[in-house]
Design a protein around this motif. Structure first.
Motif, PDB file in Angstrom:
ATOM      1  N   ALA A 166       9.123   0.403  -2.652  1.00 50.00           N
ATOM      2  CA  ALA A 166      10.360   0.924  -2.082  1.00 50.00           C
ATOM      3  C   ALA A 166      10.530   0.366  -0.672  1.00 50.00           C
ATOM      4  O   ALA A 166       9.571  -0.092  -0.047  1.00 50.00           O
ATOM      5  N   ALA A 167      11.742   0.412  -0.182  1.00 47.80           N
ATOM      6  CA  ALA A 167      12.038  -0.130   1.144  1.00 47.80           C
ATOM      7  C   ALA A 167      11.172   0.572   2.198  1.00 47.80           C
ATOM      8  O   ALA A 167      11.134   1.797   2.266  1.00 47.80           O
ATOM      9  N   GLY A 168      10.491  -0.225   3.004  1.00 48.26           N
ATOM     10  CA  GLY A 168       9.680   0.317   4.078  1.00 48.26           C
ATOM     11  C   GLY A 168       8.351   0.902   3.652  1.00 48.26           C
ATOM     12  O   GLY A 168       7.641   1.485   4.486  1.00 48.26           O
ATOM     13  N   LYS A 169       8.010   0.752   2.382  1.00 47.28           N
ATOM     14  CA  LYS A 169       6.754   1.319   1.890  1.00 47.28           C
ATOM     15  C   LYS A 169       5.878   0.225   1.295  1.00 47.28           C
ATOM     16  O   LYS A 169       6.341  -0.867   0.989  1.00 47.28           O
ATOM     17  N   GLU A 170       4.596   0.563   1.105  1.00 49.58           N
ATOM     18  CA  GLU A 170       3.682  -0.378   0.494  1.00 49.58           C
ATOM     19  C   GLU A 170       3.863  -0.404  -1.027  1.00 49.58           C
ATOM     20  O   GLU A 170       4.340   0.558  -1.628  1.00 49.58           O
ATOM     21  N   ARG A 171       3.458  -1.509  -1.615  1.00 45.71           N
ATOM     22  CA  ARG A 171       3.500  -1.615  -3.067  1.00 45.71           C
ATOM     23  C   ARG A 171       2.474  -0.661  -3.667  1.00 45.71           C
ATOM     24  O   ARG A 171       1.351  -0.549  -3.171  1.00 45.71           O
ATOM     25  N   GLU A 172       2.867   0.032  -4.742  1.00 44.05           N
ATOM     26  CA  GLU A 172       1.982   1.002  -5.360  1.00 44.05           C
ATOM     27  C   GLU A 172       1.955   0.831  -6.873  1.00 44.05           C
ATOM     28  O   GLU A 172       2.936   0.385  -7.481  1.00 44.05           O
ATOM     29  N   LEU A 173       0.818   1.201  -7.451  1.00 45.11           N
ATOM     30  CA  LEU A 173       0.684   1.152  -8.897  1.00 45.11           C
ATOM     31  C   LEU A 173       1.495   2.269  -9.530  1.00 45.11           C
ATOM     32  O   LEU A 173       1.425   3.426  -9.107  1.00 45.11           O
ATOM     33  N   VAL A 174       2.256   1.930 -10.558  1.00 42.35           N
ATOM     34  CA  VAL A 174       3.036   2.914 -11.303  1.00 42.35           C
ATOM     35  C   VAL A 174       2.316   3.269 -12.599  1.00 42.35           C
ATOM     36  O   VAL A 174       2.098   4.447 -12.898  1.00 42.35           O
TER      37      VAL A 174
END
Length: 114
Positions: A40-48
């Motif tokens: 998401a904008a302004g956030k780190e990449r995360e596992l879904v």
């Protein structure tokens, strides 16, 4: 050469559904590990969510009960997303580990908004 081809993103209202797909084009052998990440904008990449060739799955707590990951015999992975929330808005990336190398798709944008 392996290429990840993603599709299925778009704009959906809260409570709606979308299905993402990712195909590992050029993979001659079965891909043992496939996953969806999001950023998401302004956030780190995360596992879904992640899935092995044998069908073992893993989900982020935030999507459990709403998202379902699955795969086919042709190195294709799906992410069925139900009851979408505005917080699910992000660019979704397909990821595989294939013959000890990591590959990423270009990403597909999912926007949840009324």
């Amino acid at each position: 050469q392996v290429e990840l081809v993603e599709s299925g993103g778009g704009l959906v209202q809260p409570g709606g559904s979308l299905r993402l797909s990712c195909t590992a084009s050029g993979a001659a052998f079965t891909v043992n590990f496939m996953a969806w990440f999001r950023q998401a904008a302004g956030k780190e990449r995360e596992l879904v969510a992640a899935i092995t060739a044998g069908g073992v799955t893993n989900y982020a707590d935030s999507v459990k009960g709403r998202f379902t990951i699955s795969n086919s015999n042709k190195n294709t992975m799906y992410l069925q997303m139900n009851n979408l929330e505005p917080e699910d808005t992000a660019v979704y990336y397909c990821h595989i580990n294939y013959i000890r190398k990591n590959y990423w798709g270009k990403g597909t944008l999912v926007t949840v908004s009324s």
